[in-house]
Design a protein around this motif. Structure first.
Motif, PDB file in Angstrom:
ATOM      1  N   MET A   1       0.848  -1.181   0.000  1.00  0.00           N
ATOM      2  CA  MET A   1       0.000   0.000   0.000  1.00  0.00           C
ATOM      3  C   MET A   1       0.889   1.239   0.000  1.00  0.00           C
ATOM      4  O   MET A   1       1.818   1.346   0.784  1.00  0.00           O
ATOM      5  CB  MET A   1      -0.910   0.003   1.227  1.00  0.00           C
ATOM      6  N   LYS A   2       0.583   2.183  -0.890  1.00  0.00           N
ATOM      7  CA  LYS A   2       1.354   3.418  -1.007  1.00  0.00           C
ATOM      8  C   LYS A   2       0.558   4.569  -0.391  1.00  0.00           C
ATOM      9  O   LYS A   2      -0.579   4.829  -0.778  1.00  0.00           O
ATOM     10  CB  LYS A   2       1.655   3.721  -2.467  1.00  0.00           C
ATOM     11  N   ILE A   3       1.168   5.244   0.576  1.00  0.00           N
ATOM     12  CA  ILE A   3       0.527   6.340   1.294  1.00  0.00           C
ATOM     13  C   ILE A   3       1.284   7.631   1.016  1.00  0.00           C
ATOM     14  O   ILE A   3       2.511   7.664   1.089  1.00  0.00           O
ATOM     15  CB  ILE A   3       0.500   6.067   2.816  1.00  0.00           C
ATOM     16  N   LEU A   4       0.538   8.680   0.712  1.00  0.00           N
ATOM     17  CA  LEU A   4       1.103  10.008   0.525  1.00  0.00           C
ATOM     18  C   LEU A   4       0.814  10.843   1.767  1.00  0.00           C
ATOM     19  O   LEU A   4      -0.344  11.004   2.149  1.00  0.00           O
ATOM     20  CB  LEU A   4       0.497  10.683  -0.715  1.00  0.00           C
ATOM     21  N   ILE A   5       1.868  11.350   2.391  1.00  0.00           N
ATOM     22  CA  ILE A   5       1.742  12.254   3.525  1.00  0.00           C
ATOM     23  C   ILE A   5       1.990  13.665   3.006  1.00  0.00           C
ATOM     24  O   ILE A   5       3.052  13.934   2.445  1.00  0.00           O
ATOM     25  CB  ILE A   5       2.762  11.915   4.635  1.00  0.00           C
ATOM     26  N   VAL A   6       1.017  14.551   3.188  1.00  0.00           N
ATOM     27  CA  VAL A   6       1.174  15.950   2.790  1.00  0.00           C
ATOM     28  C   VAL A   6       1.163  16.774   4.073  1.00  0.00           C
ATOM     29  O   VAL A   6       0.116  17.009   4.666  1.00  0.00           O
ATOM     30  CB  VAL A   6       0.063  16.412   1.815  1.00  0.00           C
ATOM     31  N   GLU A   7       2.353  17.160   4.498  1.00  0.00           N
ATOM     32  CA  GLU A   7       2.547  17.800   5.812  1.00  0.00           C
ATOM     33  C   GLU A   7       3.748  18.738   5.721  1.00  0.00           C
ATOM     34  O   GLU A   7       4.830  18.318   5.307  1.00  0.00           O
ATOM     35  CB  GLU A   7       2.778  16.726   6.873  1.00  0.00           C
ATOM     36  N   ASP A   8       3.563  19.996   6.105  1.00  0.00           N
ATOM     37  CA  ASP A   8       4.652  20.963   6.013  1.00  0.00           C
ATOM     38  C   ASP A   8       5.572  20.965   7.234  1.00  0.00           C
ATOM     39  O   ASP A   8       6.678  21.493   7.169  1.00  0.00           O
ATOM     40  CB  ASP A   8       4.121  22.370   5.733  1.00  0.00           C
ATOM     41  N   GLU A   9       5.167  20.398   8.328  1.00  0.00           N
ATOM     42  CA  GLU A   9       6.025  20.307   9.508  1.00  0.00           C
ATOM     43  C   GLU A   9       6.866  19.040   9.391  1.00  0.00           C
ATOM     44  O   GLU A   9       6.358  17.926   9.498  1.00  0.00           O
ATOM     45  CB  GLU A   9       5.192  20.312  10.785  1.00  0.00           C
ATOM     46  N   HIS A  10       8.169  19.233   9.176  1.00  0.00           N
ATOM     47  CA  HIS A  10       9.060  18.118   8.889  1.00  0.00           C
ATOM     48  C   HIS A  10       9.094  17.076   9.999  1.00  0.00           C
ATOM     49  O   HIS A  10       9.151  15.880   9.712  1.00  0.00           O
ATOM     50  CB  HIS A  10      10.469  18.625   8.583  1.00  0.00           C
ATOM     51  N   GLY A  11       9.048  17.517  11.249  1.00  0.00           N
ATOM     52  CA  GLY A  11       9.072  16.572  12.364  1.00  0.00           C
ATOM     53  C   GLY A  11       7.872  15.638  12.355  1.00  0.00           C
ATOM     54  O   GLY A  11       8.008  14.432  12.569  1.00  0.00           O
ATOM     55  N   ILE A  12       6.708  16.193  12.101  1.00  0.00           N
ATOM     56  CA  ILE A  12       5.483  15.377  12.044  1.00  0.00           C
ATOM     57  C   ILE A  12       5.532  14.442  10.854  1.00  0.00           C
ATOM     58  O   ILE A  12       5.211  13.246  10.964  1.00  0.00           O
ATOM     59  CB  ILE A  12       4.229  16.275  11.991  1.00  0.00           C
ATOM     60  N   ALA A  13       5.935  14.967   9.695  1.00  0.00           N
ATOM     61  CA  ALA A  13       6.010  14.142   8.486  1.00  0.00           C
ATOM     62  C   ALA A  13       6.978  12.975   8.684  1.00  0.00           C
ATOM     63  O   ALA A  13       6.663  11.828   8.328  1.00  0.00           O
ATOM     64  CB  ALA A  13       6.424  14.994   7.289  1.00  0.00           C
ATOM     65  N   ASN A  14       8.140  13.257   9.271  1.00  0.00           N
ATOM     66  CA  ASN A  14       9.138  12.201   9.497  1.00  0.00           C
ATOM     67  C   ASN A  14       8.654  11.165  10.503  1.00  0.00           C
ATOM     68  O   ASN A  14       8.894   9.968  10.332  1.00  0.00           O
ATOM     69  CB  ASN A  14      10.464  12.800   9.946  1.00  0.00           C
ATOM     70  N   PHE A  15       7.971  11.626  11.554  1.00  0.00           N
ATOM     71  CA  PHE A  15       7.413  10.711  12.562  1.00  0.00           C
ATOM     72  C   PHE A  15       6.409   9.755  11.922  1.00  0.00           C
ATOM     73  O   PHE A  15       6.473   8.538  12.122  1.00  0.00           O
ATOM     74  CB  PHE A  15       6.754  11.524  13.681  1.00  0.00           C
ATOM     75  N   LEU A  16       5.473  10.308  11.142  1.00  0.00           N
ATOM     76  CA  LEU A  16       4.475   9.476  10.464  1.00  0.00           C
ATOM     77  C   LEU A  16       5.129   8.526   9.467  1.00  0.00           C
ATOM     78  O   LEU A  16       4.794   7.341   9.410  1.00  0.00           O
ATOM     79  CB  LEU A  16       3.451  10.357   9.746  1.00  0.00           C
ATOM     80  N   LYS A  17       6.064   9.053   8.691  1.00  0.00           N
ATOM     81  CA  LYS A  17       6.755   8.246   7.679  1.00  0.00           C
ATOM     82  C   LYS A  17       7.462   7.065   8.321  1.00  0.00           C
ATOM     83  O   LYS A  17       7.311   5.924   7.880  1.00  0.00           O
ATOM     84  CB  LYS A  17       7.743   9.116   6.916  1.00  0.00           C
ATOM     85  N   GLN A  18       8.218   7.330   9.368  1.00  0.00           N
ATOM     86  CA  GLN A  18       8.961   6.258  10.035  1.00  0.00           C
ATOM     87  C   GLN A  18       8.027   5.185  10.585  1.00  0.00           C
ATOM     88  O   GLN A  18       8.245   3.986  10.381  1.00  0.00           O
ATOM     89  CB  GLN A  18       9.826   6.819  11.154  1.00  0.00           C
ATOM     90  N   GLY A  19       6.990   5.613  11.289  1.00  0.00           N
ATOM     91  CA  GLY A  19       6.059   4.648  11.881  1.00  0.00           C
ATOM     92  C   GLY A  19       5.350   3.802  10.843  1.00  0.00           C
ATOM     93  O   GLY A  19       5.212   2.589  11.001  1.00  0.00           O
ATOM     94  N   LEU A  20       4.919   4.426   9.756  1.00  0.00           N
ATOM     95  CA  LEU A  20       4.204   3.687   8.717  1.00  0.00           C
ATOM     96  C   LEU A  20       5.136   2.779   7.923  1.00  0.00           C
ATOM     97  O   LEU A  20       4.753   1.670   7.549  1.00  0.00           O
ATOM     98  CB  LEU A  20       3.459   4.656   7.799  1.00  0.00           C
ATOM     99  N   GLU A  21       6.369   3.220   7.690  1.00  0.00           N
ATOM    100  CA  GLU A  21       7.333   2.354   7.010  1.00  0.00           C
ATOM    101  C   GLU A  21       7.656   1.128   7.853  1.00  0.00           C
ATOM    102  O   GLU A  21       7.815   0.026   7.315  1.00  0.00           O
ATOM    103  CB  GLU A  21       8.608   3.128   6.677  1.00  0.00           C
ATOM    104  N   GLU A  22       7.736   1.305   9.165  1.00  0.00           N
ATOM    105  CA  GLU A  22       7.989   0.169  10.055  1.00  0.00           C
ATOM    106  C   GLU A  22       6.868  -0.862   9.977  1.00  0.00           C
ATOM    107  O   GLU A  22       7.086  -2.041  10.239  1.00  0.00           O
ATOM    108  CB  GLU A  22       8.170   0.649  11.495  1.00  0.00           C
TER     109      GLU A  22
END
Length: 80
Positions: free
Chosen positions: A1-22
């Protein structure tokens, strides 16, 4: 499944990205609304996590623009 995160706050985007990739998801990140819309049009996306307040295009503008196309993708709004 491919998810697109559209978020301008880098910390939030990275947190979501890391958790979902895991959890095994393929993640794409856009840091502004315009880029998020462009990615949604050029890639097969299964889900979009979309911030309300973004530079260049708001989350609402992105959502409305996507809904005007033939692309049918679930969109979940966040207010990071």
């Amino acid at each position: 499944m491919k998810i697109l995160i559209v978020e301008d706050e880098h910390g939030i985007a990275n947190f979501l990205k890391q958790g979902l990739e895991e959890e095994g998801y393929e993640i794409l990140v856009a840091n502004d609304g315009k880029r998020g819309y462009e990615i949604s049009q050029s890639q097969k996306i299964d889900l979009i996590l979309l911030d309300w307040i973004l530079p260049k295009m708001t989350g609402i503008e992105v959502c409305k623009s996507i809904r005007k196309t033939d692309i049918k993708v679930p969109i979940i709004f966040s207010h990071g």
